[in-house]
Design a protein around this motif. Sequence first.
Motif, PDB file in Angstrom:
ATOM      1  N   UNK A  46     -20.732  86.238  24.200  1.00  0.00           N
ATOM      2  CA  UNK A  46     -19.280  86.354  24.022  1.00  0.00           C
ATOM      3  C   UNK A  46     -18.929  87.578  23.174  1.00  0.00           C
ATOM      4  N   UNK A  47     -19.786  87.889  22.203  1.00  0.00           N
ATOM      5  CA  UNK A  47     -19.579  89.094  21.386  1.00  0.00           C
ATOM      6  C   UNK A  47     -19.636  90.334  22.267  1.00  0.00           C
ATOM      7  N   UNK A  99     -12.758  80.994  19.080  1.00  0.00           N
ATOM      8  CA  UNK A  99     -13.810  80.076  19.520  1.00  0.00           C
ATOM      9  C   UNK A  99     -15.154  80.408  18.899  1.00  0.00           C
ATOM     10  N   UNK A 100     -15.441  81.711  18.761  1.00  0.00           N
ATOM     11  CA  UNK A 100     -16.713  82.123  18.152  1.00  0.00           C
ATOM     12  C   UNK A 100     -16.780  81.723  16.681  1.00  0.00           C
ATOM     13  N   UNK A 101     -15.679  81.891  15.949  1.00  0.00           N
ATOM     14  CA  UNK A 101     -15.667  81.470  14.547  1.00  0.00           C
ATOM     15  C   UNK A 101     -15.948  79.970  14.437  1.00  0.00           C
ATOM     16  N   UNK A 102     -15.379  79.188  15.362  1.00  0.00           N
ATOM     17  CA  UNK A 102     -15.639  77.751  15.368  1.00  0.00           C
ATOM     18  C   UNK A 102     -17.108  77.441  15.621  1.00  0.00           C
ATOM     19  N   UNK A 103     -17.727  78.162  16.568  1.00  0.00           N
ATOM     20  CA  UNK A 103     -19.150  77.953  16.860  1.00  0.00           C
ATOM     21  C   UNK A 103     -20.027  78.353  15.675  1.00  0.00           C
ATOM     22  N   UNK A 104     -19.627  79.418  14.962  1.00  0.00           N
ATOM     23  CA  UNK A 104     -20.405  79.855  13.799  1.00  0.00           C
ATOM     24  C   UNK A 104     -20.402  78.788  12.714  1.00  0.00           C
ATOM     25  N   UNK A 115     -26.825  82.842  10.965  1.00  0.00           N
ATOM     26  CA  UNK A 115     -25.390  82.582  11.069  1.00  0.00           C
ATOM     27  C   UNK A 115     -24.563  83.637  10.325  1.00  0.00           C
ATOM     28  N   UNK A 116     -25.052  84.124   9.177  1.00  0.00           N
ATOM     29  CA  UNK A 116     -24.295  85.125   8.414  1.00  0.00           C
ATOM     30  C   UNK A 116     -24.215  86.454   9.163  1.00  0.00           C
ATOM     31  N   UNK A 117     -25.334  86.865   9.782  1.00  0.00           N
ATOM     32  CA  UNK A 117     -25.322  88.122  10.554  1.00  0.00           C
ATOM     33  C   UNK A 117     -24.372  88.019  11.744  1.00  0.00           C
ATOM     34  N   UNK A 123     -16.612  89.018  12.711  1.00  0.00           N
ATOM     35  CA  UNK A 123     -15.580  89.494  11.775  1.00  0.00           C
ATOM     36  C   UNK A 123     -15.173  90.932  12.116  1.00  0.00           C
ATOM     37  N   UNK A 124     -16.150  91.760  12.463  1.00  0.00           N
ATOM     38  CA  UNK A 124     -15.848  93.151  12.847  1.00  0.00           C
ATOM     39  C   UNK A 124     -14.990  93.199  14.114  1.00  0.00           C
TER      40      UNK A 124
END
Length: 269
Positions: A46-47, A99-104, A115-117, A123-124
């Motif tokens: 997705x990224x 959606x990606x923030x939720x998955x993270x 997960x942090x990377x 975030x970028x």
Amino acid sequence: AEYMGEDIERQWERLLRTKRDTENMLKVQLARLERMYKLSEKIHQEIRRTDSNLDDIERKHRSEESRCAETAGHHPAETTRYIEQIEHWLWVCETSISGMFGDIELLKEDEYQQSDQIYIRVYQLHQRLLNLQTRVDQLRNQLPRQQQLFDEWMRAAASRHGNVIASQSKEMFGFLNDCITWVRRKQIQLDRSEYGHTLESVRSGNTRHKDEHKAVLDYRINIDRCLANKISLSGDVLGQYQEQTVWLESSYKQLVTTSGTRTSNLVSL
């Protein structure tokens, strides 16, 4: 000897229970790792998709910014339509990023090491999205000035070609812009439409879309009228009109394709 035999049996059973418990824990841990791996792969895909979409949006926006800055005859309605279109694209990206923030968060809850990377990469993307949204707002704020420049351009055209021709041109541009707006909004409406989650909702959607599809096909008469109006124009006015009709015809063909595909999908469901 009997006592020792019973003790050995108890120890053996205890050993077996420990072995089963260990195997179960390993299965749970492996399932957890596999689940996290699949989720992280989904986020990475997705990224890449969202990053590519933002690249495309940024290229289109740079082109639109240049066109607005360099062309006095650029009709403000074109910019308004472009803003509606790009806001739809940005909405798609924003939905994906959310959606990606939720998955993270799910990865963090499971203490996934990367997960942090992954969060930094998403975030970028979010920062790029916010930057583009700001630039779109800036373009929207330029609309009054663009309208002023277009009015001056139309007055200059009137002095060159006569007031009657200029009046006709204004009417033709108005109708053309109405058609482009209708096609663009209908496309966005279809892009955002869902198929339904139950048999009843699918059937209801199919019935509704039959009328929508007929309206799309019937709208062809307006496209043909816009194309026929070209014979009444010339010079710079014709060039501007021709550019917009090319966009209209291409967008209408895409709309017909989208509507037809939705019709087939609803029937197959």
